[in-house]
Motif scaffolding. Structure first.
Motif, mmCIF file in Angstrom:
data_model
loop_
_atom_site.group_PDB
_atom_site.id
_atom_site.type_symbol
_atom_site.label_atom_id
_atom_site.label_comp_id
_atom_site.label_asym_id
_atom_site.label_seq_id
_atom_site.Cartn_x
_atom_site.Cartn_y
_atom_site.Cartn_z
ATOM 1 N N HIS A 167 1.130 -1.539 0.354
ATOM 2 C CA HIS A 167 -0.078 -0.066 -0.401
ATOM 3 C C HIS A 167 0.457 1.440 -0.014
ATOM 4 C CE1 HIS A 167 -3.828 2.093 0.681
ATOM 5 N NE2 HIS A 167 -4.358 1.445 -0.062
ATOM 6 N N GLU A 203 2.557 -6.271 -3.921
ATOM 7 C CA GLU A 203 1.743 -4.600 -4.428
ATOM 8 C C GLU A 203 1.982 -2.952 -3.976
ATOM 9 O OE1 GLU A 203 -1.888 -5.830 -4.642
ATOM 10 O OE2 GLU A 203 -3.019 -3.554 -4.171
ATOM 11 N N ASP A 204 2.298 -2.193 -4.831
ATOM 12 C CA ASP A 204 2.723 -1.024 -4.712
ATOM 13 C C ASP A 204 3.354 -1.138 -3.367
ATOM 14 O OD1 ASP A 204 0.715 0.200 -6.484
ATOM 15 O OD2 ASP A 204 -1.498 -0.030 -4.967
ATOM 16 N N ARG A 220 -3.045 -2.961 -12.077
ATOM 17 C CA ARG A 220 -3.549 -3.232 -11.596
ATOM 18 C C ARG A 220 -4.751 -2.368 -12.102
ATOM 19 N NH1 ARG A 220 -4.832 -5.842 -7.589
ATOM 20 N NH2 ARG A 220 -5.903 -4.119 -5.985
HETATM 21 MG MG MG Z 1 -4.512 -2.358 -3.252
#
Ligand code: MG
Ligand code: GCO
Length: 402
Positions: free
Chosen positions: A212, A236-237, A283
């Motif tokens: 995040h 992710e991220d 994404r």
């Molecule tokens: Mg996310």
């Protein structure tokens, strides 16, 4: 056939959703998701004031031309508000096209490339033990892929850990709640979570994790390296992506695959990331990246560079977005995975849909169009409620990325 009405429906069956309804003079209608979590009314106003009046009388079959009209014709290009509004129109027009043809949307795109859409669910807990129990629950529900997040010792709250284990809603207060973040505590804890998951469950499931946007590139490199023994499907991220070149540093340090793009709204946000092969999964979603028409361009650029799709599918994207995304996923050749954070029964009742879950896969169903509708009478019983996403500060009080 002509567009005869274009209405914006805002409702809150547990959380806010903005839906665009496009009606035609021949009685066929289509709907599109326009939800931008925490900023819902800005997209609603953009649609009502600047888009809807310009659509009346147009031929709904001219999807590409209407997309270009709204994108090029706005002069002020890109941005989440504009692109979510364009996405809603585009999704509703593809829905109409499918209904007119009597075909599910995936057939219009070129037909199915696979039998089902592999999805990942969200296991989370306040500590490692609770997260492990949730991983077991998702495995029991048949999921092949599971995202794992856990609370961090010494931090009162953390992204991805929900009050209700199954339904996650981060936009929970009218004025943003403030969280405290420590990168040092996080980086020390996360490898322990994945060590525990792999020792209890082995390597049968795909395991994912969302950082995040909280690390710098070199910290993300360290995290990715420390997670290599647990063979994540993706990280992710890992870092905010305004500076796309920053991902070169992560790549130099780890082979943990990288997914990014839920906050992107155009192909330009990921042009360097894709063309330099700095990521493995893109994404971007139907609702935030300009609809099916633009998502298709992004996926086809990605295909040239071995990047697969992994669309955002949090609960703040409505079932309308999920339905459209599943048609896209069933068709797109370079599909990777689809996020599936379940909606509450209240939300599902407002948005009757043709998609269904079985053995870790979703299928969009065979209804013409995208197969999702809105029950307007029920929607009217759930009025809009102002809500904002949380913010983050470091332990010394400086603002940080949430
Ligand atoms: Mg996310
Ligand atoms: C995810 C996302 C979400 C976002 C949310 C913001 O991976 O599902 O990071 O949890 O935080 O969609 O509105």
């Amino acid at each position: 056939m002509k567009i005869s009405a274009c209405r914006v429906i805002v409702c809150s069956p547990g959380r806010n959703f903005v839906t665009l309804m496009i009606e035609t003079d021949e009685g066929v209608h289509g709907i599109g998701d326009a939800t931008l979590n925490g900023r819902e009314l800005s997209v609603a106003a953009y649609l009502k004031e600047h888009v809807a009046p310009a659509l009346i009388g147009r031929d709904p079959a001219r999807i590409e031309d209407i997309w270009q009209y709204l994108y090029r014709g706005a002069y002020w290009r890109r941005g989440p508000v504009t692109m979510s509004a364009i996405a809603a129109v585009d999704t509703a027009l593809w829905d109409i096209k499918g209904k007119v043809a009597g075909l599910p949307l995936y057939q219009l795109l070129g037909g199915a490339s696979r039998d089902g859409v592999m999805v990942y669910g969200h296991a989370n807990g306040n500590d490692i033990a609770q997260t492990l129990d949730e991983v077991a629950r998702y495995a029991g529900l048949g999921y092949k892929a599971i995202r794992a997040q856990s609370g961090i010792p010494g931090l009162a709250s953390t992204y991805g850990v929900s009050k209700d284990r199954m339904y996650y809603e981060p936009a929970d207060a009218a004025i943003a709640t403030e969280n405290i973040w420590s990168t040092a505590k996080y980086l020390d804890h996360v490898p322990k979570l994945f060590e525990a998951i792999r020792s209890r469950f082995g390597f049968e499931h795909h395991i994912l994790h969302d950082v995040h946007h909280r690390l710098t590139p070199i910290e993300a490199g360290r995290l990715g390296k420390s997670l290599e023994p647990y063979r994540l499907f993706w990280m992710e991220d890992p870092t905010p992506a305004e500076n796309q070149e920053g991902f070169r540093i992560i790549r130099q340090h780890t082979v943990t695959p990288i997914a990014v793009g839920e906050v992107f709204n155009t192909i330009y946000d990921c042009q360097t990331l894709i063309s330099e092969q700095l990521i493995d999964f893109i994404r971007t979603t139907v609702v935030h990246a300009g609809g099916i028409t633009h998502l298709r361009r992004i996926a086809q650029l990605a295909e040239l560079y071995h990047v697969r799709t992994g669309s955002h599918g949090a609960t703040d994207l409505s079932p309308v977005c999920m339905g459209a995304a599943l048609h896209f996923d069933l068709w797109v050749h370079n599909f990777g995975i689809q996020e599936y954070m379940r909606h509450t029964p209240e939300t599902d009742a407002v948005f009757p849909h043709a998609y269904s879950f079985k053995d870790g896969y979703l299928h969009p169903g065979e209804a013409p169009g995208h197969g999702v509708d809105i029950d307007e009478t029920l929607a009217a019983k759930h009025p809009y409620k102002s809500s904002a996403l949380p913010v983050n500060r470091l332990e010394d009080g400086s603002m940080w990325n949430w």
